[in-house]
Write a protein that holds these residues in place. Structure first.
Motif, PDB file in Angstrom:
ATOM      1  N   HIS A  12      10.089  17.077  39.150  1.00 44.08           N
ATOM      2  CA  HIS A  12       9.770  18.419  38.660  1.00 44.08           C
ATOM      3  C   HIS A  12       8.623  18.374  37.643  1.00 44.08           C
ATOM      4  N   GLN A  13       8.609  17.355  36.784  1.00 43.86           N
ATOM      5  CA  GLN A  13       7.525  17.249  35.802  1.00 43.86           C
ATOM      6  C   GLN A  13       6.172  17.161  36.500  1.00 43.86           C
ATOM      7  N   GLN A  14       6.130  16.409  37.600  1.00 40.37           N
ATOM      8  CA  GLN A  14       4.869  16.299  38.323  1.00 40.37           C
ATOM      9  C   GLN A  14       4.489  17.636  38.960  1.00 40.37           C
ATOM     10  N   ALA A  15       5.470  18.353  39.498  1.00 39.56           N
ATOM     11  CA  ALA A  15       5.185  19.669  40.077  1.00 39.56           C
ATOM     12  C   ALA A  15       4.677  20.629  39.000  1.00 39.56           C
ATOM     13  N   VAL A  16       5.251  20.569  37.810  1.00 38.89           N
ATOM     14  CA  VAL A  16       4.797  21.414  36.702  1.00 38.89           C
ATOM     15  C   VAL A  16       3.368  21.036  36.304  1.00 38.89           C
TER      16      VAL A  16
ATOM     17  N   LYS B 152      -2.535  30.730  42.589  1.00 37.13           N
ATOM     18  CA  LYS B 152      -2.298  30.717  41.138  1.00 37.13           C
ATOM     19  C   LYS B 152      -0.938  31.341  40.812  1.00 37.13           C
ATOM     20  N   ASN B 153      -0.618  32.449  41.467  1.00 38.29           N
ATOM     21  CA  ASN B 153       0.668  33.112  41.217  1.00 38.29           C
ATOM     22  C   ASN B 153       1.836  32.230  41.629  1.00 38.29           C
ATOM     23  N   LEU B 154       1.708  31.560  42.760  1.00 37.07           N
ATOM     24  CA  LEU B 154       2.760  30.662  43.219  1.00 37.07           C
ATOM     25  C   LEU B 154       2.923  29.489  42.244  1.00 37.07           C
ATOM     26  N   ALA B 155       1.819  28.960  41.756  1.00 37.58           N
ATOM     27  CA  ALA B 155       1.874  27.855  40.785  1.00 37.58           C
ATOM     28  C   ALA B 155       2.607  28.297  39.511  1.00 37.58           C
ATOM     29  N   THR B 156       2.355  29.519  39.062  1.00 42.19           N
ATOM     30  CA  THR B 156       3.044  30.054  37.884  1.00 42.19           C
ATOM     31  C   THR B 156       4.542  30.160  38.150  1.00 42.19           C
ATOM     32  N   ALA B 157       4.910  30.610  39.346  1.00 37.90           N
ATOM     33  CA  ALA B 157       6.329  30.731  39.711  1.00 37.90           C
ATOM     34  C   ALA B 157       7.005  29.359  39.788  1.00 37.90           C
ATOM     35  N   ILE B 158       6.296  28.375  40.310  1.00 34.99           N
ATOM     36  CA  ILE B 158       6.838  27.010  40.404  1.00 34.99           C
ATOM     37  C   ILE B 158       7.122  26.480  39.000  1.00 34.99           C
TER      38      ILE B 158
END
Length: 182
Positions: free
Chosen positions: A42-46, A62-68
Motif C-alpha cells: 500500500h505504501q508503494q501505491a500511495v 489524477k482523480n483515481l490516484a487521489t482516491a487510491i
C-alpha cells in the motif's frame, strides 16, 4: 450460619471476560504475513498516487490516484495497529527503496525511478499499466488472506481490498484504452 453470596452483573461480566481468549489472539501466520506485506504494498501505491498527482496530465487518472491514496492510507494504519496488537513488527515506512518485489505487483526501484522520470502522456500510460499490475498483485494477496487467514477483521479487509481494487483495475483498463499511445 449461612453465607450469602451476591452475584452482581459486574461480577458476571468480569468472570465471563476472564474466561475468554481476547479477539487479538485469534490470528494466524497468514494474517501476520498479509498485514506485514500489505503495508509496504500500500505504501508503494500511495507513493505512485503521489507521483500521479504531480506528473499526470489526464484528469481522470489524477482523480483515481487521489482516491487510491485516500483508501489505502487508513488501511495502512489499520494493518499497523493489528501488527502492534499481535506483538509483531510493523514494517518501517519506505520511500524509494521498496525491496519487497517478491510480493505480487511490487515495482522495483528501477521501475519507480523510471516512472518518476517520465512526463506527459507517456507518464499517464506507464503509470496506468504499472498500477494495473500493482493492483493485480494486491488482489492476489487479498485472495490468499481470505482463504488462509483466521483474524475476521483481516479477512474482511482482504475482501474489501479485492473488491475495491478489482473495480479500480476495470477503471484503469478502460482508462488505458483511451490514453494516447505516444
Amino acid at each position: 450460619m449461612r453465607h450469602r453470596f451476591w452475584i452482581t452483573p459486574a461480577l458476571i461480566l468480569l468472570t465471563a471476560c476472564g474466561a475468554q481468549t481476547p479477539a487479538s489472539a485469534d490470528f494466524n501466520d497468514a494474517d501476520v504475513t498479509f498485514a506485514t506485506q500489505m503495508i509496504p504494498h500500500h505504501q508503494q501505491a500511495v507513493q505512485m498516487a503521489g507521483m500521479a498527482g504531480h506528473n499526470a496530465t489526464n484528469r481522470e487518472l489524477k482523480n483515481l490516484a487521489t482516491a487510491i491514496e485516500a483508501a489505502q492510507d487508513p488501511e495502512i494504519k489499520t494493518l499497523a495497529t493489528w501488527l502492534t496488537t499481535w506483538d509483531k513488527p510493523v514494517p518501517a515506512p519506505s520511500h524509494g527503496g521498496h525491496g519487497g518485489h517478491e510480493m505480487p505487483g511490487m515495482m522495483t526501484e528501477d521501475d519507480m525511478s523510471e516512472l518518476g522520470n517520465t512526463k506527459g502522456a507517456q507518464f499517464d500510460r506507464q503509470w496506468t499499466q504499472l498500477m494495473i499490475e500493482h493492483h493485480q498483485g494486491a488482489v492476489a494477496m487479498a485472495k490468499t488472506e481470505q482463504s488462509t487467514g483466521k483474524y475476521p477483521e483481516a479477512v474482511a479487509l482482504a475482501g474489501k481490498i479485492q473488491s475495491d481494487q478489482s473495480a479500480e483495475i476495470t477503471t484503469l483498463q478502460r482508462l488505458l484504452a483511451k490514453l494516447p499511445t505516444s
